[in-house]
Design a protein around this motif. Structure first.
Motif, short mmCIF file in Angstrom:
data_model
loop_
_atom_site.label_atom_id
_atom_site.label_comp_id
_atom_site.label_asym_id
_atom_site.label_seq_id
_atom_site.Cartn_x
_atom_site.Cartn_y
_atom_site.Cartn_z
N GLN A 2 -24.27 -11.26 7.61
CA GLN A 2 -24.59 -11.60 8.98
C GLN A 2 -23.39 -11.38 9.90
N ASP A 3 -23.70 -11.18 11.18
CA ASP A 3 -22.68 -11.04 12.20
C ASP A 3 -21.84 -12.32 12.26
N ALA A 4 -20.53 -12.18 12.42
CA ALA A 4 -19.62 -13.33 12.40
C ALA A 4 -19.92 -14.31 13.53
N GLU A 5 -20.25 -13.82 14.71
CA GLU A 5 -20.58 -14.71 15.84
C GLU A 5 -21.81 -15.55 15.51
N PRO A 31 -15.39 -10.14 6.16
CA PRO A 31 -14.16 -9.73 6.86
C PRO A 31 -14.26 -9.88 8.38
N GLN A 32 -15.46 -9.76 8.92
CA GLN A 32 -15.62 -9.89 10.37
C GLN A 32 -15.26 -11.29 10.85
N LEU A 33 -15.46 -12.28 10.01
CA LEU A 33 -15.11 -13.66 10.35
C LEU A 33 -13.60 -13.79 10.57
N TYR A 34 -12.81 -13.14 9.73
CA TYR A 34 -11.36 -13.16 9.85
C TYR A 34 -10.90 -12.41 11.09
N ASP A 58 0.21 -11.49 14.74
CA ASP A 58 0.15 -10.04 14.66
C ASP A 58 0.40 -9.51 13.24
N GLY A 59 0.70 -10.40 12.30
CA GLY A 59 0.89 -9.99 10.91
C GLY A 59 -0.41 -9.78 10.15
N MET A 60 -1.55 -10.10 10.77
CA MET A 60 -2.85 -9.95 10.12
C MET A 60 -3.28 -8.48 10.17
N SER A 61 -3.84 -7.99 9.09
CA SER A 61 -4.35 -6.62 9.04
C SER A 61 -5.60 -6.59 8.16
N ARG A 67 -7.23 -8.49 0.79
CA ARG A 67 -6.53 -9.18 -0.30
C ARG A 67 -6.94 -10.65 -0.38
N ILE A 68 -7.04 -11.30 0.79
CA ILE A 68 -7.44 -12.71 0.83
C ILE A 68 -8.86 -12.87 0.27
N ILE A 69 -9.77 -12.00 0.71
CA ILE A 69 -11.15 -12.07 0.24
C ILE A 69 -11.24 -11.82 -1.25
N ASP A 70 -10.47 -10.85 -1.75
CA ASP A 70 -10.47 -10.56 -3.18
C ASP A 70 -9.95 -11.76 -3.97
#
Length: 103
Positions: A2-5, A31-34, A58-61, A67-70
């Protein structure tokens, strides 16, 4: 997925109504939630201030999100334990503030 919104809207509404949240953990694989959370944080004043771990928004990519999800999916993700410390402010009219100490 589902869409994150849409997911956030449903979660907020269920929280307001006091309803239980089900299957919440699987939403952390979206990933859209992040990216949505990162966008909301990035626009805040002070977003470039380093956190207790020295990282800024700004360190988020997308690689870091993957990696977090995995790690979450394979139950290897470990949150950094923190300790909340009360800090007195110098002025009488100032409200209390908290600092977070890693450790």
């Amino acid at each position: 997925m589902q869409d994150a919104e849409t997911v956030l809207d449903v979660l907020c509404e269920r929280g307001r109504r006091g309803l239980p949240l089900e299957r919440l953990y699987r939403q952390l694989f979206n990933p859209q939630l992040y990216l949505l959370a990162d966008g909301r944080l990035y626009s805040n004043h002070g977003a470039m201030t380093p956190g207790v771990d020295g990282e800024t928004v700004d360190g988020m990519s997308q690689i870091k999100i993957a990696r977090i999800i995995d790690a979450l999916r394979h139950e290897r993700y470990r949150f950094t334990p923190v300790k909340r410390v009360y800090i007195e402010k110098e002025r009488e009219d100032a409200s209390a503030r908290f600092a977070v100490v890693v450790g």
